[in-house]
Design an enzyme around this catalytic site. Structure first.
Site, PDB file in Angstrom:
ATOM      1  N   ASP A  83       0.845  -1.214   0.000  1.00  0.00           N
ATOM      2  CA  ASP A  83       0.000   0.000   0.000  1.00  0.00           C
ATOM      3  C   ASP A  83       0.870   1.251   0.000  1.00  0.00           C
ATOM      4  O   ASP A  83       0.630   2.207  -0.730  1.00  0.00           O
ATOM      5  CB  ASP A  83      -0.892  -0.026   1.251  1.00  0.00           C
ATOM      6  CG  ASP A  83      -1.913   1.104   1.263  1.00  0.00           C
ATOM      7  OD1 ASP A  83      -2.259   1.570   2.348  1.00  0.00           O
ATOM      8  OD2 ASP A  83      -2.340   1.530   0.170  1.00  0.00           O
TER       9      ASP A  83
ATOM     10  N   ASN B  94      -2.429 -10.774  -4.642  1.00  0.00           N
ATOM     11  CA  ASN B  94      -2.303 -12.227  -4.742  1.00  0.00           C
ATOM     12  C   ASN B  94      -1.033 -12.631  -4.016  1.00  0.00           C
ATOM     13  O   ASN B  94       0.072 -12.253  -4.430  1.00  0.00           O
ATOM     14  CB  ASN B  94      -2.237 -12.666  -6.220  1.00  0.00           C
ATOM     15  CG  ASN B  94      -3.587 -12.510  -6.892  1.00  0.00           C
ATOM     16  OD1 ASN B  94      -4.610 -12.902  -6.312  1.00  0.00           O
ATOM     17  ND2 ASN B  94      -3.618 -11.893  -8.047  1.00  0.00           N
TER      18      ASN B  94
ATOM     19  N   LYS C 248       1.518 -15.201  -3.456  1.00  0.00           N
ATOM     20  CA  LYS C 248       1.970 -16.416  -4.152  1.00  0.00           C
ATOM     21  C   LYS C 248       2.838 -17.309  -3.254  1.00  0.00           C
ATOM     22  O   LYS C 248       2.776 -18.517  -3.319  1.00  0.00           O
ATOM     23  CB  LYS C 248       2.806 -16.018  -5.389  1.00  0.00           C
ATOM     24  CG  LYS C 248       2.084 -15.101  -6.365  1.00  0.00           C
ATOM     25  CD  LYS C 248       1.167 -15.897  -7.253  1.00  0.00           C
ATOM     26  CE  LYS C 248       0.664 -15.098  -8.432  1.00  0.00           C
ATOM     27  NZ  LYS C 248      -0.344 -15.814  -9.204  1.00  0.00           N
TER      28      LYS C 248
ATOM     29  N   LYS D 171      -8.771   9.031 -10.938  1.00  0.00           N
ATOM     30  CA  LYS D 171      -8.441   7.630 -10.630  1.00  0.00           C
ATOM     31  C   LYS D 171      -7.030   7.284 -11.138  1.00  0.00           C
ATOM     32  O   LYS D 171      -6.708   7.530 -12.302  1.00  0.00           O
ATOM     33  CB  LYS D 171      -9.469   6.694 -11.282  1.00  0.00           C
ATOM     34  CG  LYS D 171     -10.895   6.908 -10.788  1.00  0.00           C
ATOM     35  CD  LYS D 171     -11.846   5.852 -11.308  1.00  0.00           C
ATOM     36  CE  LYS D 171     -12.202   6.077 -12.760  1.00  0.00           C
ATOM     37  NZ  LYS D 171     -13.286   5.152 -13.206  1.00  0.00           N
TER      38      LYS D 171
HETATM   39  C1  LIG Z   1       5.095   3.771   4.975  1.00  0.00           C
HETATM   40  C2  LIG Z   1       4.566   5.154   5.285  1.00  0.00           C
HETATM   41  C3  LIG Z   1       4.667   5.963   4.006  1.00  0.00           C
HETATM   42  C4  LIG Z   1       3.371   6.130   3.343  1.00  0.00           C
HETATM   43  C5  LIG Z   1       3.495   6.695   1.958  1.00  0.00           C
HETATM   44  C6  LIG Z   1       2.336   6.391   1.044  1.00  0.00           C
HETATM   45  C7  LIG Z   1       0.957   6.585   1.643  1.00  0.00           C
HETATM   46  C8  LIG Z   1      -0.100   6.118   0.714  1.00  0.00           C
HETATM   47  C9  LIG Z   1      -1.331   6.973   0.739  1.00  0.00           C
HETATM   48  C10 LIG Z   1      -2.295   6.526   1.828  1.00  0.00           C
HETATM   49  C11 LIG Z   1      -2.926   5.253   1.507  1.00  0.00           C
HETATM   50  C12 LIG Z   1      -3.919   4.879   2.551  1.00  0.00           C
HETATM   51  O1  LIG Z   1      -3.659   4.015   3.327  1.00  0.00           O
HETATM   52  S1  LIG Z   1      -5.431   5.699   2.628  1.00  0.00           S
HETATM   53  C13 LIG Z   1      -6.274   4.773   3.860  1.00  0.00           C
HETATM   54  C14 LIG Z   1      -7.183   3.688   3.256  1.00  0.00           C
HETATM   55  N1  LIG Z   1      -8.187   4.265   2.360  1.00  0.00           N
HETATM   56  C15 LIG Z   1      -9.280   4.887   2.895  1.00  0.00           C
HETATM   57  O2  LIG Z   1      -9.536   4.952   4.114  1.00  0.00           O
HETATM   58  C16 LIG Z   1     -10.189   5.532   1.830  1.00  0.00           C
HETATM   59  C17 LIG Z   1     -11.661   5.450   2.246  1.00  0.00           C
HETATM   60  N2  LIG Z   1     -12.462   5.819   1.069  1.00  0.00           N
HETATM   61  C18 LIG Z   1     -12.690   7.160   0.836  1.00  0.00           C
HETATM   62  O3  LIG Z   1     -12.336   8.043   1.628  1.00  0.00           O
HETATM   63  C19 LIG Z   1     -13.397   7.476  -0.456  1.00  0.00           C
HETATM   64  O4  LIG Z   1     -14.112   6.332  -0.954  1.00  0.00           O
HETATM   65  C20 LIG Z   1     -12.372   7.950  -1.561  1.00  0.00           C
HETATM   66  C21 LIG Z   1     -11.661   9.226  -1.076  1.00  0.00           C
HETATM   67  C22 LIG Z   1     -11.352   6.827  -1.846  1.00  0.00           C
HETATM   68  C23 LIG Z   1     -13.161   8.231  -2.848  1.00  0.00           C
HETATM   69  O5  LIG Z   1     -14.159   9.104  -2.500  1.00  0.00           O
HETATM   70  P1  LIG Z   1     -14.491  10.365  -3.446  1.00  0.00           P
HETATM   71  O6  LIG Z   1     -13.375  11.288  -3.478  1.00  0.00           O
HETATM   72  O7  LIG Z   1     -15.812  10.853  -3.002  1.00  0.00           O
HETATM   73  O8  LIG Z   1     -14.564   9.729  -4.903  1.00  0.00           O
HETATM   74  P2  LIG Z   1     -15.845   9.099  -5.598  1.00  0.00           P
HETATM   75  O9  LIG Z   1     -16.591  10.198  -6.263  1.00  0.00           O
HETATM   76  O10 LIG Z   1     -16.563   8.189  -4.670  1.00  0.00           O
HETATM   77  O11 LIG Z   1     -15.156   8.164  -6.712  1.00  0.00           O
HETATM   78  C24 LIG Z   1     -14.393   8.785  -7.758  1.00  0.00           C
HETATM   79  C25 LIG Z   1     -14.285   7.725  -8.850  1.00  0.00           C
HETATM   80  O12 LIG Z   1     -13.573   6.576  -8.314  1.00  0.00           O
HETATM   81  C26 LIG Z   1     -14.407   5.422  -8.403  1.00  0.00           C
HETATM   82  N3  LIG Z   1     -14.176   4.620  -7.212  1.00  0.00           N
HETATM   83  C27 LIG Z   1     -14.123   5.066  -5.925  1.00  0.00           C
HETATM   84  N4  LIG Z   1     -13.880   4.044  -5.096  1.00  0.00           N
HETATM   85  C28 LIG Z   1     -13.777   2.921  -5.880  1.00  0.00           C
HETATM   86  C29 LIG Z   1     -13.512   1.549  -5.618  1.00  0.00           C
HETATM   87  N5  LIG Z   1     -13.292   1.112  -4.357  1.00  0.00           N
HETATM   88  N6  LIG Z   1     -13.459   0.683  -6.651  1.00  0.00           N
HETATM   89  C30 LIG Z   1     -13.645   1.116  -7.925  1.00  0.00           C
HETATM   90  N7  LIG Z   1     -13.906   2.409  -8.249  1.00  0.00           N
HETATM   91  C31 LIG Z   1     -13.958   3.294  -7.239  1.00  0.00           C
HETATM   92  C32 LIG Z   1     -15.819   5.955  -8.472  1.00  0.00           C
HETATM   93  O13 LIG Z   1     -16.655   4.994  -9.121  1.00  0.00           O
HETATM   94  C33 LIG Z   1     -15.633   7.190  -9.320  1.00  0.00           C
HETATM   95  O14 LIG Z   1     -15.438   6.764 -10.665  1.00  0.00           O
HETATM   96  P3  LIG Z   1     -15.987   7.698 -11.896  1.00  0.00           P
HETATM   97  O15 LIG Z   1     -17.475   7.813 -11.647  1.00  0.00           O
HETATM   98  O16 LIG Z   1     -15.260   9.008 -11.743  1.00  0.00           O
HETATM   99  O17 LIG Z   1     -15.623   6.922 -13.122  1.00  0.00           O
END
Ligand SMILES: CCCCCCCCCCCC(=O)SCCNC(=O)CCNC(=O)[C@H](O)C(C)(C)COP(=O)(O)OP(=O)(O)OC[C@H]1O[C@@H](n2cnc3c(N)ncnc32)[C@H](O)[C@@H]1OP(=O)(O)O
Length: 244
Positions: free
Chosen positions: A166, A188, A190, A212
């Protein structure tokens, strides 16, 4: 407010804790910066060789540092910070309206907060360094998983592998589009990863569609002969307008 908050978060590098963020000030952050951080240790870059790194980890580090010499690759420093005081600003930015049931962390709890991968003593948890190639849109993470990350006896917990996957694919997304969140992560598994071994996580930004970002990666042994895991992911660029 959200936009200014977004600007402030970016400008003050509130995500400075992420690898590859702009180099922090040489001196400790001024009052404005302090407003966002309870306590920040901008001086300790945890992605540099340490006594707890194995020979493999050091050899790979040296190989990648050589690749950095012509500028095609850069090492991403990692400065951990203790907490982001205005987490409410941040949450307001990422979600203008949280479900009323969502109880936000309070300042007292927040003062205990640490970045998950930084909360282990040297060598016992996540030892890693990331390198980025902008032309190829690739992020490579050298990861040595310590003994406190055990799942099955003698092997890394799948969640520990998932964490570094991630983080690595997330870094590719951040380098491309800034503030993002993981929407989908498919892994996956493996082969199980032996505890305390070094793996290479190789991620690539495959395509972007609007907000996206589609990123894939694989996890291989140091000699690349063993494929441990492969993953695909979807990251969404956060849009202050959308949340406001
Ligand atoms: C080691 C330390 C260093 C670290 C260094 C690196 C750090 C990495 C960054 C942090 C990573 C994390 O852990 S983050 C923590 C884990 N993730 C979360 O908690 C996220 C929880 N989910 C959310 O907050 C929300 O669902 C979002 C922000 C992801 C999306 O919400 P939004 O902004 O309202 O967007 P939304 O309009 O719903 O969707 C926009 C487009 O994406 C599509 N879409 C949205 N979700 C999905 C989905 N799951 N699967 C397919 N498609 C999706 C929609 O269909 C739409 O497509 P279209 O209609 O436009 O075609």
């Amino acid at each position: 407010m959200l936009r200014s908050c977004a600007a402030r978060l970016h400008a003050l590098g509130a995500l400075r804790g992420l690898p590859g963020a702009a180099r922090p000030p040489a001196r400790s952050p001024g009052p404005a910066r302090r407003s966002l951080f309870l306590e920040a240790d901008f001086h300790k870059d945890s992605s540099l060789p340490k006594p707890s790194w194995s020979k493999d980890m050091r050899l790979l580090f040296d190989q990648f540092m050589k690749k950095c010499e012509d500028g095609s690759w850069t090492r991403l420093p990692f400065y951990s910070y203790k907490a982001v005081q205005n987490v409410h600003d941040f949450i307001a930015f990422i979600h203008g309206s949280l479900p009323s049931t969502a109880k936000l962390v309070d300042k007292e709890q927040l003062s205990q907060a640490q970045i998950f991968t930084e909360s282990f003593k040297d060598g016992l948890g996540f030892e890693y360094v990331m390198f980025y190639n902008d032309a190829e849109k690739r992020t490579v993470c050298l990861f040595q998983g310590g003994p406190h990350l055990q799942g099955m006896p003698g092997f890394l917990h799948g969640g520990a592998v998932a964490t570094m996957i991630d983080a690595t694919v997330g870094m590719s997304a951040i380098k491309a589009e800034g503030l993002v969140m993981t929407a989908n992560l498919n892994i996956n598994f493996k082969r199980p990863v032996p505890l305390c071994s070094v793996v290479v996580i190789n991620s690539h930004l495959d395509k972007t569609e609007g907000r996206k970002l589609f990123i894939s990666c694989d996890v291989r042994s140091v000699d690349e002969t063993t494929l441990y895991s492969e993953a695909t992911s979807l990251f969404i660029k956060l849009d202050p307008e959308k949340n406001s």
